[in-house]
Design a protein around this motif. Structure first.
Motif, PDB file in Angstrom:
ATOM      1  N   PHE A 121      -2.603   4.109   9.697  1.00  0.00           N
ATOM      2  CA  PHE A 121      -1.714   4.005   8.529  1.00  0.00           C
ATOM      3  C   PHE A 121      -1.704   5.296   7.713  1.00  0.00           C
ATOM      4  O   PHE A 121      -0.796   5.539   6.920  1.00  0.00           O
ATOM      5  N   LEU A 172      -4.563  -0.579   0.645  1.00  0.00           N
ATOM      6  CA  LEU A 172      -4.526  -1.387   1.869  1.00  0.00           C
ATOM      7  C   LEU A 172      -5.808  -2.220   2.006  1.00  0.00           C
ATOM      8  O   LEU A 172      -5.756  -3.431   2.246  1.00  0.00           O
ATOM      9  N   ARG A 229       1.657  14.585  -7.123  1.00  0.00           N
ATOM     10  CA  ARG A 229       2.136  15.569  -6.151  1.00  0.00           C
ATOM     11  C   ARG A 229       0.969  16.126  -5.333  1.00  0.00           C
ATOM     12  O   ARG A 229       0.928  17.308  -5.006  1.00  0.00           O
ATOM     13  N   ASN A 230       0.007  15.255  -5.021  1.00  0.00           N
ATOM     14  CA  ASN A 230      -1.194  15.673  -4.302  1.00  0.00           C
ATOM     15  C   ASN A 230      -1.289  14.853  -3.012  1.00  0.00           C
ATOM     16  O   ASN A 230      -1.323  13.617  -3.059  1.00  0.00           O
ATOM     17  N   VAL A 231      -1.331  15.553  -1.870  1.00  0.00           N
ATOM     18  CA  VAL A 231      -1.277  14.875  -0.570  1.00  0.00           C
ATOM     19  C   VAL A 231      -2.519  14.014  -0.342  1.00  0.00           C
ATOM     20  O   VAL A 231      -2.421  12.846   0.051  1.00  0.00           O
ATOM     21  N   LEU A 232      -3.687  14.583  -0.604  1.00  0.00           N
ATOM     22  CA  LEU A 232      -4.930  13.845  -0.338  1.00  0.00           C
ATOM     23  C   LEU A 232      -5.058  12.619  -1.246  1.00  0.00           C
ATOM     24  O   LEU A 232      -5.468  11.539  -0.801  1.00  0.00           O
ATOM     25  N   GLY A 280      -3.195   5.115  -0.893  1.00  0.00           N
ATOM     26  CA  GLY A 280      -2.581   4.181   0.055  1.00  0.00           C
ATOM     27  C   GLY A 280      -3.625   3.412   0.855  1.00  0.00           C
ATOM     28  O   GLY A 280      -3.532   2.192   1.007  1.00  0.00           O
ATOM     29  N   MET A 281      -4.643   4.127   1.350  1.00  0.00           N
ATOM     30  CA  MET A 281      -5.681   3.462   2.146  1.00  0.00           C
ATOM     31  C   MET A 281      -6.509   2.519   1.268  1.00  0.00           C
ATOM     32  O   MET A 281      -6.828   1.400   1.686  1.00  0.00           O
ATOM     33  N   LEU A 290       6.923  15.708  -2.049  1.00  0.00           N
ATOM     34  CA  LEU A 290       6.887  17.128  -2.412  1.00  0.00           C
ATOM     35  C   LEU A 290       8.214  17.814  -2.117  1.00  0.00           C
ATOM     36  O   LEU A 290       8.567  18.803  -2.752  1.00  0.00           O
ATOM     37  N   ALA A 308       1.171   4.322  -2.714  1.00  0.00           N
ATOM     38  CA  ALA A 308       1.131   5.730  -2.307  1.00  0.00           C
ATOM     39  C   ALA A 308       2.315   6.498  -2.898  1.00  0.00           C
ATOM     40  O   ALA A 308       2.164   7.639  -3.345  1.00  0.00           O
ATOM     41  N   VAL A 309       3.501   5.865  -2.893  1.00  0.00           N
ATOM     42  CA  VAL A 309       4.692   6.523  -3.447  1.00  0.00           C
ATOM     43  C   VAL A 309       4.470   6.836  -4.931  1.00  0.00           C
ATOM     44  O   VAL A 309       4.754   7.942  -5.397  1.00  0.00           O
ATOM     45  N   ILE A 360       4.838  10.087   3.478  1.00  0.00           N
ATOM     46  CA  ILE A 360       5.257   9.773   2.102  1.00  0.00           C
ATOM     47  C   ILE A 360       4.896  10.928   1.162  1.00  0.00           C
ATOM     48  O   ILE A 360       5.703  11.369   0.348  1.00  0.00           O
ATOM     49  N   ALA A 361       3.656  11.429   1.305  1.00  0.00           N
ATOM     50  CA  ALA A 361       3.195  12.512   0.430  1.00  0.00           C
ATOM     51  C   ALA A 361       4.055  13.765   0.621  1.00  0.00           C
ATOM     52  O   ALA A 361       4.490  14.397  -0.352  1.00  0.00           O
ATOM     53  N   ALA A 378       1.977   9.635  -5.261  1.00  0.00           N
ATOM     54  CA  ALA A 378       2.601  10.892  -4.815  1.00  0.00           C
ATOM     55  C   ALA A 378       3.505  11.442  -5.915  1.00  0.00           C
ATOM     56  O   ALA A 378       3.506  12.634  -6.197  1.00  0.00           O
ATOM     57  N   ALA A 384       0.839  -1.202   0.000  1.00  0.00           N
ATOM     58  CA  ALA A 384       0.000   0.000   0.000  1.00  0.00           C
ATOM     59  C   ALA A 384       0.877   1.257   0.000  1.00  0.00           C
ATOM     60  O   ALA A 384       0.566   2.250  -0.664  1.00  0.00           O
ATOM     61  N   ALA A 385       1.999   1.191   0.743  1.00  0.00           N
ATOM     62  CA  ALA A 385       2.930   2.324   0.764  1.00  0.00           C
ATOM     63  C   ALA A 385       3.537   2.545  -0.615  1.00  0.00           C
ATOM     64  O   ALA A 385       3.701   3.687  -1.059  1.00  0.00           O
ATOM     65  N   LEU A 402       1.454   7.421   5.471  1.00  0.00           N
ATOM     66  CA  LEU A 402       1.085   7.833   4.107  1.00  0.00           C
ATOM     67  C   LEU A 402       1.242   9.344   3.948  1.00  0.00           C
ATOM     68  O   LEU A 402       1.693   9.845   2.911  1.00  0.00           O
ATOM     69  N   THR A 415      -2.631  10.935  -2.455  1.00  0.00           N
ATOM     70  CA  THR A 415      -1.662   9.950  -1.977  1.00  0.00           C
ATOM     71  C   THR A 415      -2.231   9.136  -0.815  1.00  0.00           C
ATOM     72  O   THR A 415      -2.148   7.904  -0.795  1.00  0.00           O
ATOM     73  N   ILE A 416      -2.815   9.840   0.166  1.00  0.00           N
ATOM     74  CA  ILE A 416      -3.388   9.150   1.326  1.00  0.00           C
ATOM     75  C   ILE A 416      -4.536   8.235   0.876  1.00  0.00           C
ATOM     76  O   ILE A 416      -4.631   7.074   1.293  1.00  0.00           O
TER      77      ILE A 416
END
Lengths: 108, 248
Positions: free
Chosen positions: B179, A100, A87-90, A96-97, B191, A79-80, B186-187, A83, A75-76, B183, A92-93
């Motif tokens: 988790f 998972l 380049r978007n944080v939300l 990953g979830m 950046l 996410a990588v 990582i994000a 990402a 899952a990580a 994550l 990416t999360i």
């Protein structure tokens, strides 16, 4: 950790953080930031997040374990990739979830 | 962005309005923090108090992550203390704009000087002098804008922490929402890896965290971050020297 110890820890970190924020507009308002401190500060965030990510993924109770038979490392990895591409944080999360849950449901 | 505001209240509201879009990114963080704090066994009132006392999202997530991993107080204080050192940079960058203010203003603005408030307020100060919202008597009211931006972020952080704590209490552990914290790291890391020296710092720190994994109380994290910093500074020096040589 006991509740009083945790409270003391948070107060110490809080005071330290405030002192950082006040340092150059209060105590040293007429001074320049030294060059070496400037150079050091630029690398703090990447170094910290890399160490914390590696530790969260692969360190379990003081032992290094590459547990590729569990869903979290995969899952990580998803996410990588997200990402890197978005380049978007939300996003990416969320990726990953979602990975998972999918892996837990399908395979592991 | 704000147009011309010519009163203290107008500047304050303009700061609130310009900060508001950033809350979209901050509110999920606050909720993840609240949920992860409960999962790590932190009492809800302490988790909420931390959002007011520490008021630094990344450091709070680090504290919760390390508590969940069974770290001791000293490594947690050192790691979050190192991570927050970047605020000295913001403080230095703001100094020329706020050093004339009375001390009570500087204390207030220092407390509100987060990543997101800095990002919005510094743009207001850097905008061209012709647009500096100075009324006819020439008084500079832009610190009210900074206050508005900082206050909006503060309120958003406190409320989203509370929402995470309320929500988190009802979520079963099988959802593994803790988790979301790695994550998030990582994000943020992705950046941040724009320059080579920063990549060297991250690589060495990441490998160091594995190499020193068996040190007690998670002190290995502190050692890994310090080694990463050295690697970043050293690589930066090397690159500069190479550039200077090729320029000759």
């Amino acid at each position: 950790m006991s509740t009083p110890a945790l409270l003391a820890l948070l107060v110490v970190v809080g005071i330290l953080t405030f002192l950082y924020r006040y340092a150059m507009i209060g105590f040293f308002a007429r001074h320049e930031l030294p060059g070496w401190l400037h150079a050091l500060c630029r690398h703090i965030a990447p170094a910290s997040f890399a160490a914390l990510t590696a530790s969260a993924l692969f360190v379990h109770g003081g032992d290094v374990q590459f547990a590729f038979d569990t869903p979290r490392p995969w899952a990580a990895l998803a996410a990588v990739i997200v990402a890197w591409r978005t380049r978007n944080v939300l996003a990416t999360i969320a990726a990953g979830m979602a990975t998972l849950y999918l892996l837990k449901f399908l395979i592991f | 962005m704000a147009g011309k505001a010519t009163s203290a209240g107008g500047e304050f509201l303009a700061g609130c309005r310009d900060e508001a879009p950033l809350l979209l990114g901050v509110i999920p963080f606050g909720m993840i923090y609240g949920i992860a704090a409960l999962a790590a066994g932190v009492p809800a009132w302490i988790a909420q108090l931390a959002s007011a006392v520490v008021f630094a999202g990344a450091a709070q997530l680090v504290i919760v992550q390390m508590l969940a991993a069974g770290a001791g107080a000293l490594p947690i204080a050192l790691t979050s203390g190192l991570l927050n050192l970047r605020h000295v940079l913001y403080s230095a960058s703001m100094a020329e704009y706020v050093r004339h203010l009375p001390r009570r203003w500087r204390l207030l603005l220092a407390y509100l000087l987060t990543d997101e408030a800095y990002a919005v307020a510094v743009l207001r100060y850097q905008r061209h002098a012709a647009d500096t919202a100075q009324p006819d008597d020439g008084a500079d009211l832009r610190h009210w804008y900074f206050f508005g931006a900082g206050f909006t972020l503060w309120a958003g952080w406190q409320l989203s922490t509370a929402a995470g704590l309320l929500f988190g209490a009802t979520i079963p552990a099988e959802w593994e929402l803790d988790f979301a914290v790695p994550l998030t790291f990582i994000a943020l890391l992705t950046l941040l890896l724009r320059e080579r020296a920063g990549r060297a710092a991250a690589l060495v720190a990441g490998l160091g965290a594995l190499a020193f994994a068996d040190l007690p109380y998670k002190l290995g994290l502190v050692a890994a971050i310090l080694l990463g910093l050295l690697a970043g500074v050293w690589t930066g020096h090397r690159l500069e020297r190479v550039e200077r040589r090729s320029a000759v």
